[in-house]
Design a protein around this motif. Structure first.
Motif, PDB file in Angstrom:
ATOM      1  N   GLU A  62      19.490 -46.899  10.571  1.00 43.05           N
ATOM      2  CA  GLU A  62      18.066 -46.673  10.817  1.00 43.05           C
ATOM      3  C   GLU A  62      17.808 -45.286  11.402  1.00 43.05           C
ATOM      4  N   ARG A  63      18.849 -44.444  11.395  1.00 43.31           N
ATOM      5  CA  ARG A  63      18.693 -43.088  11.948  1.00 43.31           C
ATOM      6  C   ARG A  63      18.907 -42.059  10.838  1.00 43.31           C
ATOM      7  N   ASN A  64      18.413 -40.851  11.109  1.00 45.23           N
ATOM      8  CA  ASN A  64      18.768 -39.706  10.279  1.00 45.23           C
ATOM      9  C   ASN A  64      19.535 -38.715  11.140  1.00 45.23           C
ATOM     10  N   CYS A  65      20.478 -38.040  10.525  1.00 43.76           N
ATOM     11  CA  CYS A  65      21.384 -37.182  11.286  1.00 43.76           C
ATOM     12  C   CYS A  65      21.458 -35.790  10.676  1.00 43.76           C
ATOM     13  N   VAL A  66      21.424 -34.793  11.542  1.00 40.45           N
ATOM     14  CA  VAL A  66      21.736 -33.412  11.146  1.00 40.45           C
ATOM     15  C   VAL A  66      22.946 -33.024  11.982  1.00 40.45           C
ATOM     16  N   SER A  67      24.056 -32.677  11.332  1.00 40.13           N
ATOM     17  CA  SER A  67      25.278 -32.468  12.108  1.00 40.13           C
ATOM     18  C   SER A  67      25.827 -31.060  11.940  1.00 40.13           C
ATOM     19  N   ASN A  68      26.861 -30.783  12.693  1.00 38.35           N
ATOM     20  CA  ASN A  68      27.559 -29.502  12.640  1.00 38.35           C
ATOM     21  C   ASN A  68      26.646 -28.329  12.993  1.00 38.35           C
ATOM     22  N   ILE A  69      25.768 -28.536  13.986  1.00 40.03           N
ATOM     23  CA  ILE A  69      24.871 -27.466  14.437  1.00 40.03           C
ATOM     24  C   ILE A  69      25.637 -26.628  15.457  1.00 40.03           C
ATOM     25  N   ARG A  70      25.943 -25.402  15.112  1.00 46.64           N
ATOM     26  CA  ARG A  70      26.710 -24.520  15.995  1.00 46.64           C
ATOM     27  C   ARG A  70      26.744 -23.131  15.382  1.00 46.64           C
ATOM     28  N   PRO A  71      27.037 -22.117  16.196  1.00 44.08           N
ATOM     29  CA  PRO A  71      27.259 -20.797  15.610  1.00 44.08           C
ATOM     30  C   PRO A  71      28.453 -20.894  14.650  1.00 44.08           C
ATOM     31  N   GLY A  72      28.307 -20.452  13.453  1.00 43.98           N
ATOM     32  CA  GLY A  72      29.404 -20.591  12.489  1.00 43.98           C
ATOM     33  C   GLY A  72      29.272 -21.845  11.654  1.00 43.98           C
TER      34      GLY A  72
END
Lengths: 248, 452
Positions: free
Chosen positions: A199-209
């Protein structure tokens, strides 16, 4: 010992640890210590703690009310052993939040998760990038809740206590050998205890690079608006956000 | 049926078989998380004593999960062979431990397999020290075949795991070349795809098949996509050697993985119909998956893991492995717990007749490091593990965990006097790969040239 050039050439094609050479059957010293260093940094990152004073100061320019909460996992070891406790609000915090409800709010939870490092350094900038996009969509976000020893689902209980319409949890992702500063963002419409990951949405790997703050903010803003429009989040809400290039 | 035993003047009672098994299990975080673990060391040993006195026949009358409620229980009981069970039918669990140590030779243990239920094997393992788990497993021989022969005495195989974060074919190919140079790849060349869809899977299958054909490598490929994806790939005519699936020891766990026994049977038959090899399935398991899916029915994680092996053996797999340290510290907290679990899984799998490998691995939030991996892989090597993983530099850049490396395979073979599968060993020698990696030359340059 250096790896012969032809073999070393394989590294052009991958970030994997190829072409390390060999000494007998073992790893050359430098390659061995490279690995040890990466693991040491990842281990330290897991056990790193949020500096709440500094985080609150770094979020001050957003001009949003800020609350601090903790989960029922009293320390890091308990947090690692008992994910169930990391999803439950400390009782005193639950009571306190329930006394100042913000019905219909779009809550922003900033949580340490499995690694405080990336949250400490990256969350304020991500929120700063998100704010103008939300305002442009006529969405007024906030308050901000800073959460310690927190799993993603802690946002459900925070949101329920505050009667929020939606919660976005920015949380430290499990550190890897190549990155110890990665943030995941989880959006849940209608947060309440017992929500499932689907029931969630995810945005991942948020980082410099990885995914930059600007790109992540654009995705999140789109997801938040889509969730509001449909009154729901999760697998039904596909990420059809246009890429940044089309927005700018 | 209730059980009881006294230790130090305190009487401990256990309401049923599943609680007896759970309380007898050596300490691990997952059973504590589930609220199933013994409350004290004394309670644990009381449960172990009560379990040691339990006749093996009892397992035929009390299922840990009801027959009516779970198709894995039905599979286990329906497949149990009373004739094969006869040699041990008079024994208790403790008696079976003694018998396995004293009597069991390779032929006897092979004949015994259809008479062993996973719960019996799990129960014995709970009474075993590590050396017992090693000594008994080392007597088991399980041989499987596809393009080469795996599990022969004196061999130790490696799965070459060339994962790439975005399934970039150049990254995959570079890791394959690196692994072949270092002697890995006889168990299979097996990729965990970053994206589980049929197009990506077919592209990777074509890539792997191309490498294997071009260099005439006596090995097999696998793209570890969901079984339904592999079925679609087969329908499209893709070169599918091995069909992969993650499985668990309860029907509800398998449901959480999106599979059933019927679906696995369909996949097995589809893969066999291609007539590419004899043993065509590859399964992965791991303690804790049932609890993680809230599908454990109050049964401890190690017993459920052994039940997953009953599922696996139904489909005569080429390879099975327990991904022992992947699941995280809430199930296996540290190197000590991971080590024991890895040896238990190998022991149970081998006794039940599986070509058992172990993904000797850990995540960064577990209390474990490379020293723990060295210890576990060495113990498993002594126990006769069929294969371990080979990942460039032990660092899987797609799955973000640490497994064993190509170098680890070289070390383990040299330390224990083990060799690759014979067909693959002959190929390595013909290609001069060992000498090449020592000298740093690249005999597979044509493949490298293709990358440019």
């Amino acid at each position: 010992m250096t790896t012969p050039a032809l073999w070393r050439d394989l590294r052009r094609y991958t970030t994997a640890r190829v072409a390390l050479g060999r000494v007998g059957n073992g790893l050359p010293t430098a390659a061995h210590l490279d690995f040890q260093e990466a693991h040491a940094r990842a281990r330290d990152a897991v056990w790193s703690a949020l500096d709440l004073e500094r985080l609150e100061a770094d979020c001050a320019s957003l001009n949003l009310p800020i609350h601090r909460v903790a989960s029922q996992a009293a320390d890091r070891r308990t947090f690692l052993l008992r994910p169930d406790l990391g999803r439950r609000l400390a009782e005193a915090d639950a009571t306190r939040l329930a006394r100042s409800p913000t019905p219909g709010a779009f809550l922003l939870v900033v949580a340490d998760g499995l690694c405080a490092e990336g949250i400490q350094s990256g969350a304020p900038a991500l929120l700063a990038a998100l704010m103008p996009l939300l305002h442009a969509q006529r969405m007024a976000p906030g308050p901000i809740v800073l959460a310690q020893q927190a799993r993603v689902a802690l946002g459900d209980e925070i949101g329920e206590a505050m009667q929020a319409a939606m919660v976005v949890v920015l949380i430290g992702e499990r550190p890897g050998l190549s990155a110890t500063d990665s943030i995941g963002a989880y959006l849940t419409w209608g947060p309440r205890r017992g929500r499932r990951d689907a029931e969630r949405n995810c945005v991942s790997n948020i980082r410099p690079g990885g995914l930059s703050a600007a790109e992540a903010a654009a995705k999140l803003a789109w997801l938040m608006q889509a969730a509001m429009a449909r009154g729901g989040s999760g697998v039904a809400l596909k990420d059809e956000a246009p890429t940044l290039g089309l927005l700018t | 049926m209730p059980f009881a035993h006294a230790v130090g003047g305190t009487r401990y009672s256990f309401p049923d078989l599943r609680s007896l098994l759970a309380r007898a299990t050596p300490l691990r975080s997952g059973d504590q998380l589930a609220g199933l673990a013994a409350g004290s060391a004394a309670e644990r040993v009381a449960a172990q004593r009560a379990l040691a006195d339990l006749p093996l026949r009892h397992f035929l009358t009390e299922a840990v999960i009801p027959y009516e409620a779970d198709e894995v229980t039905r599979l286990i009981l329906d497949r149990h062979d009373p004739a094969a069970f006869t040699p041990i039918a008079h024994l208790t669990v403790g008696g079976l431990r003694d018998w396995l140590l004293a009597e069991g030779d390779t032929a006897t243990l092979t004949a015994l397999r259809p008479g062993l239920m996973p719960e019996m094997v799990a129960a014995v393992s709970k009474l075993c020290r590590l050396q017992d788990l090693i000594a008994i497993a080392a007597k088991c021989q399980v041989t499987t075949r596809f393009r080469n022969t795996l599990g022969l005495p004196g061999t130790l195989s490696m799965r070459l795991q060339p994962n790439d974060p975005v399934d970039d074919p150049r990254g995959v190919a570079a890791a394959i070349l690196d692994g072949l140079l270092l002697g890995a790849g006889d168990a299979c060349i097996g990729i965990n795809p970053a994206t589980d869809n049929v197009d990506a899977t077919c592209r990777l299958l074509e890539l792997l098949d191309g490498v294997i054909q071009r260099f005439e490598i006596p090995t097999q490929s696998c793209v570890l996509a969901h079984v339904t994806t592999s079925l679609l790939a087969i329908q499209r005519g893709a070169p599918v050697d091995l069909v992969f699936q993650s499985i668990g020891g309860t029907e509800a766990t398998n449901t959480s993985f999106g599979v059933s026994l019927a679906l696995l049977r369909e996949a097995h038959e589809a893969a066999l119909s291609l007539k590419r090899g004899e043993n065509v399935m590859y399964f992965e398991t791991g303690q804790g998956s049932a609890l993680s899916a809230e599908a454990h029915h109050g049964v401890d994680q190690q017993t459920i893991e052994a039940r997953a092996y009953a599922v696996a053996r139904e489909y005569a797999p080429l390879l099975v492995n327990s991904v022992v340290g992947f699941i995280g510290p809430e199930y296996l907290y540290d190197g000590k717990q991971i080590t024991r679990a890895g040896l238990e899984d190998h022991f149970c799998g081998k006794l039940l007749g599986l070509p058992m490998g172990v993904d000797v691995c850990y995540t960064n939030h577990a209390e474990a490091d490379q020293d723990d991996m060295d210890a576990l892989m060495t113990l498993l090597g002594v126990a006769g593990v069929t294969y371990i993983m080979g990942v460039p530099g032990a660092d899987d850049v797609m799955l973000a965990y640490q497994s064993t490396s190509f170098h680890d395979g070289l070390y383990l073979r040299a330390a224990l006097g083990k060799r690759p599968a014979p067909e693959f060993e002959g190929w390595l020698e013909r290609m001069g790969l060992d000498a090449a990696s020592r000298a740093g030359t690249l005999p597979l340059r044509p493949a490298l040239a293709g990358l440019r």
